[in-house]
Scaffold this active site. Structure first.
Site, mmCIF file in Angstrom:
data_model
loop_
_atom_site.group_PDB
_atom_site.id
_atom_site.type_symbol
_atom_site.label_atom_id
_atom_site.label_comp_id
_atom_site.label_asym_id
_atom_site.label_seq_id
_atom_site.Cartn_x
_atom_site.Cartn_y
_atom_site.Cartn_z
ATOM 1 N N CYS A 1 -2.922 -2.806 8.735
ATOM 2 C CA CYS A 1 -3.366 -1.950 7.620
ATOM 3 C C CYS A 1 -4.144 -0.721 8.041
ATOM 4 C CB CYS A 1 -4.241 -2.762 6.668
ATOM 5 S SG CYS A 1 -3.299 -3.877 5.645
ATOM 6 N N THR B 1 0.852 -1.191 0.000
ATOM 7 C CA THR B 1 0.000 0.000 0.000
ATOM 8 C C THR B 1 0.886 1.239 0.000
ATOM 9 O OG1 THR B 1 -1.667 -1.218 1.202
ATOM 10 C CG2 THR B 1 -1.877 1.168 1.200
ATOM 11 N N ARG C 1 0.195 -6.190 15.701
ATOM 12 C CA ARG C 1 0.520 -4.840 15.257
ATOM 13 C C ARG C 1 -0.662 -3.898 15.501
ATOM 14 N NH1 ARG C 1 2.923 -5.929 9.396
ATOM 15 N NH2 ARG C 1 1.731 -7.845 9.631
ATOM 16 N N GLU D 1 -3.910 -5.099 -2.891
ATOM 17 C CA GLU D 1 -4.556 -6.289 -2.310
ATOM 18 C C GLU D 1 -5.631 -5.840 -1.337
ATOM 19 O OE1 GLU D 1 -4.028 -7.398 1.060
ATOM 20 O OE2 GLU D 1 -2.844 -5.633 1.599
ATOM 21 N N ALA E 1 -19.585 -2.805 16.770
ATOM 22 C CA ALA E 1 -18.988 -1.858 17.721
ATOM 23 C C ALA E 1 -18.014 -2.613 18.611
ATOM 24 C CB ALA E 1 -20.087 -1.215 18.565
ATOM 25 N N GLY E 2 -17.001 -1.934 19.087
ATOM 26 C CA GLY E 2 -16.014 -2.596 19.926
ATOM 27 C C GLY E 2 -15.037 -1.605 20.514
ATOM 28 N N PHE F 1 -18.870 -4.448 8.724
ATOM 29 C CA PHE F 1 -18.077 -3.448 9.452
ATOM 30 C C PHE F 1 -18.944 -2.518 10.290
ATOM 31 C CE2 PHE F 1 -13.656 -4.125 8.501
ATOM 32 C CZ PHE F 1 -13.796 -5.194 7.634
ATOM 33 N N LEU F 2 -19.927 -3.127 10.935
ATOM 34 C CA LEU F 2 -20.772 -2.379 11.863
ATOM 35 C C LEU F 2 -20.736 -3.026 13.241
ATOM 36 C CD1 LEU F 2 -23.905 -1.489 9.674
ATOM 37 C CD2 LEU F 2 -22.068 0.040 10.437
#
Ligand code: UDX
Length: 425
Positions: A255, A118, A322, A146, A247-248, A244-245
């Protein structure tokens, strides 16, 4: 086709193994001798589902080397899959990319360099310029980003939503298309700058969704709604979709944090303040830290208290720590004077966390704890006998940072349970 892959990290190994599986003859090159030696012995240096089997199955079509000449010899496509970590200023550090570009020898036949790492928008232009300066007109260049996620990288490579190829010369894009023959997916061909931006924008959009739902979660807490239900209700709208909803306690990994910072910095360097993305990043930082407040609400001061961190990897299914929220959380809790025990089924906590007692099981980490935090939603945590766990703890306080457990069940076992964005008791 003969393919060279520069970089034997997550992206390089998955790319190499999957291309070999498509029938190509692949040489993976890395500068780390130990890594190459290990790969030659048949050892897999990273944990990635399905990768070991794929490497084994395609042994005959895969070679590993530290030698540039050996990798390039006869190659039609050269993938660049090296790290682009953030510099102190938040820009992407392209040192490893430039090293590869400068190592490329003069070649007789056409070779296409395909960028998987990237990189900021404009990198392809700069590389093209550098290749031309060195008289390497025979070397083509494409951006082929990717979109694989760790833990499902092999599957994602083999079943992508799309293949993006940004090229200066349409013939080079065709080579990359041919290389992927056998993979069913729409191919987006475009200019190099746009391909570079597609990668950055896709990741920026995904983190925007995460920070959005995390902020909705925080407002749910303040108003008594349940974000799990809210996300379900939002996600069924076909214009929004369910992904991707969740919550956390924030996103991490190799990335999202790096790429969102790089896009923010790229915009700023070009004279534009990307305000929405700035907020997304800030929300994520705050989200990791909110856990401390949640523990304090139940425990008072956490000085001298023992807190168990359950899960250390930035997400389940990987050993990668990471930018994991666990790192920030451990450091914040230590700064507040807490004693920390931690457990993860595969991530190596000892290598990343100082002064943290690493336990061999979740139950062991919970022994004598005043509070526990689910940091990573490992399926193993769903199997824990929470009645037993509670009896081992000094105080039954649990912050479920991934909303993976059933609040009612935990409360029935005498826990003071708090999720993220779920109404308190
Ligand atoms: C991501 C992208 O998905 C991938 O396309 C890109 O190439 C690299 O970055 P990855 O970092 O492996 O892949 O993990 P992903 O599964 O996307 O999760 C990233 C982080 O976001 C994790 O910390 C995860 O816990 C968090 N996340 C994800 C949420 O907090 N909520 C969600 O709803 C989804």
């Amino acid at each position: 086709m003969r393919v060279a892959v520069f970089g034997a990290g997550y992206v390089g190994l998955v790319t190499g193994a999957c291309l070999a599986d498509l029938g190509h003859d692949v040489v993976v090159r890395d500068i780390l001798e130990e890594r190459i030696d290990a790969l030659r012995r048949g050892e897999v240096p990273i944990h990635e589902q399905g990768l070991a089997e794929l490497l084994e199955r395609n042994r005959e079509r895969l070679r590993f080397t530290t030698d540039v000449g050996e990798a390039i010899d006869g190659a039609e496509v050269v993938f660049v899959a090296v790290g682009t970590p953030p510099t102190a200023s938040g820009d992407a550090d392209l040192t490893a990319v430039w090293t590869v570009v400068d190592e490329l020898p003069k070649v007789e036949h056409r070779v296409v360099v395909a960028m998987k790492s990237t990189v900021p928008v404009g990198t392809g232009d700069a590389v093209r310029h550098r290749l031309d300066e060195r008289g390497l007109e025979n070397v083509g260049y494409v951006s082929n980003p990717e979109f694989t996620a760790e833990g499902t990288a092999v599957h994602d490579f083999q079943h992508p939503d799309r293949i993006v190829v940004g090229a200066f010369d349409p013939a080079d894009a065709e080579v990359i298309e041919r290389l992927h023959a056998g993979i069913e997916a729409p191919v987006i061909t475009c200019d190099v700058n746009s391909a570079e931006m597609i990668k950055l924008a896709a990741n920026a959009f995904l983190v925007t969704r995460i920070s959005f739902i995390n902020e909705i979660a925080n407002v749910c807490e303040a108003t008594g709604a349940d974000v799990v239900k809210v996300a379900e209700g939002i996600g069924l709208d076909h214009r929004l979709g369910p992904h991707f909803l969740r919550a956390g306690i924030g996103y991490g990994g190799s990335c999202f944090p790096k790429d969102s910072l790089a896009l923010k910095q790229l915009a700023a360097n070009s004279g534009y303040s990307f305000q929405l993305l700035n907020a997304v990043i800030e929300v994520n930082e705050l989200q990791k830290r909110r856990v401390v407040g949640k523990l304090e609400r139940h425990l008072g001061s956490i000085r001298g208290k023992k807190i168990a961190l359950l899960g250390l990897a930035f997400k389940p299914g990987t050993d990668d720590m990471r930018e994991a929220p666990s790192l920030v959380l451990a450091a914040r809790l230590q700064a507040e004077g807490a004693e920390i025990s931690a457990w993860d089924p595969i991530a190596n906590g000892r290598a990343h966390l100082d002064g943290v007692a690493i336990a061999g099981s979740a139950l062991e980490a919970l022994e004598g704890a005043d509070g526990a935090v689910i940091v990573t939603e490992w399926p193993e945590l769903g199997e824990v006998d929470w009645a037993e766990a509670g009896s081992r703890m000094r105080q039954r306080v649990l912050v479920d940072g991934r909303n993976m457990l059933d609040p009612e069940e935990l409360r029935a076992h005498g826990f003071e349970y708090e999720g993220i964005g779920r109404a308190a008791e």
